[in-house]
Motif scaffolding. Sequence first.
Motif, PDB file in Angstrom:
ATOM      1  N   LEU A  45      42.989  34.357  37.309  1.00 13.41           N
ATOM      2  CA  LEU A  45      42.117  33.601  36.976  1.00 13.41           C
ATOM      3  C   LEU A  45      43.199  33.390  35.487  1.00 13.41           C
ATOM      4  O   LEU A  45      43.323  31.441  34.971  1.00 13.41           O
ATOM      5  N   ILE A  46      43.833  33.543  34.968  1.00 12.38           N
ATOM      6  CA  ILE A  46      44.806  34.055  33.795  1.00 12.38           C
ATOM      7  C   ILE A  46      45.892  32.765  33.959  1.00 12.38           C
ATOM      8  O   ILE A  46      46.483  31.845  32.987  1.00 12.38           O
ATOM      9  N   LEU A  47      46.637  33.132  34.995  1.00 13.02           N
ATOM     10  CA  LEU A  47      47.737  32.298  35.556  1.00 13.02           C
ATOM     11  C   LEU A  47      47.626  31.022  35.493  1.00 13.02           C
ATOM     12  O   LEU A  47      47.806  29.616  35.259  1.00 13.02           O
ATOM     13  N   ILE A  48      45.998  30.756  36.367  1.00 18.50           N
ATOM     14  CA  ILE A  48      46.114  29.514  36.138  1.00 18.50           C
ATOM     15  C   ILE A  48      45.535  28.186  35.370  1.00 18.50           C
ATOM     16  O   ILE A  48      45.528  27.130  35.316  1.00 18.50           O
ATOM     17  N   ARG A  62      36.784  33.167  26.309  1.00 18.45           N
ATOM     18  CA  ARG A  62      36.060  32.366  26.492  1.00 18.45           C
ATOM     19  C   ARG A  62      35.896  31.572  28.043  1.00 18.45           C
ATOM     20  O   ARG A  62      34.635  31.072  28.538  1.00 18.45           O
ATOM     21  N   LEU A  63      37.112  30.593  28.401  1.00 22.74           N
ATOM     22  CA  LEU A  63      37.099  30.328  29.713  1.00 22.74           C
ATOM     23  C   LEU A  63      36.734  31.587  30.818  1.00 22.74           C
ATOM     24  O   LEU A  63      36.365  30.313  32.000  1.00 22.74           O
ATOM     25  N   ILE A  64      37.103  32.410  30.694  1.00 21.90           N
ATOM     26  CA  ILE A  64      36.934  33.771  31.771  1.00 21.90           C
ATOM     27  C   ILE A  64      35.972  34.638  31.509  1.00 21.90           C
ATOM     28  O   ILE A  64      35.964  35.478  31.449  1.00 21.90           O
ATOM     29  N   ASP A  65      34.791  33.665  32.676  1.00 23.00           N
ATOM     30  CA  ASP A  65      33.643  33.999  32.590  1.00 23.00           C
ATOM     31  C   ASP A  65      33.450  35.520  33.177  1.00 23.00           C
ATOM     32  O   ASP A  65      34.089  36.032  34.415  1.00 23.00           O
ATOM     33  N   VAL A 112      50.122  30.590  43.972  1.00 22.55           N
ATOM     34  CA  VAL A 112      48.285  31.682  44.269  1.00 22.55           C
ATOM     35  C   VAL A 112      47.796  30.477  44.482  1.00 22.55           C
ATOM     36  O   VAL A 112      45.992  30.284  44.574  1.00 22.55           O
ATOM     37  N   ASP A 113      48.127  28.836  43.800  1.00 19.71           N
ATOM     38  CA  ASP A 113      46.945  28.099  43.361  1.00 19.71           C
ATOM     39  C   ASP A 113      46.474  27.947  44.822  1.00 19.71           C
ATOM     40  O   ASP A 113      45.145  27.197  44.834  1.00 19.71           O
TER      41      ASP A 113
END
Length: 141
Positions: A45-48, A62-65, A112-113
């Motif tokens: 998720l961080i890489l995306i 804030r973006l990664i719930d 991975v995307d």
Amino acid sequence: MAATIRIEEPAKAMGASAHLSPDVFAADCPTRRVLDRIGDKWAVLILILLARGTTRFNELRRLIDGISQKMLSQTLKSLERDGLVSRRVIPTVPVAVEYAITPLGRTLHDAVDPLRIWAETHIAAVEAAQKRYDGGGQASA
């Protein structure tokens, strides 16, 4: 122009002798640590997010719930150690830290995307299969 990452000679790139080849099925192979990173939901998720642009720590949080501050910090450190993410301290009061994806991290993101896209595209079919399985009284093997 983006930097080119050579992947033809992974053993040499790791500093290993030319006669050694990575074997992901061997317990002591360092490629397993890389696969662990790829399999970590927070890292992916961080890489995306970082592939979309440089982002500050608190914005990532804030973006990664659902990610805790501690887990975000640990994951970013691991990604930085692996050369997938770069960190820049901005000397403000209070100090701000921003993260960016590296050229090597971009190559992993590009791999991975498509999994994210697959998951978003096929989630309804997966949920339907789970519902059929759970409702059908299937015994586990």
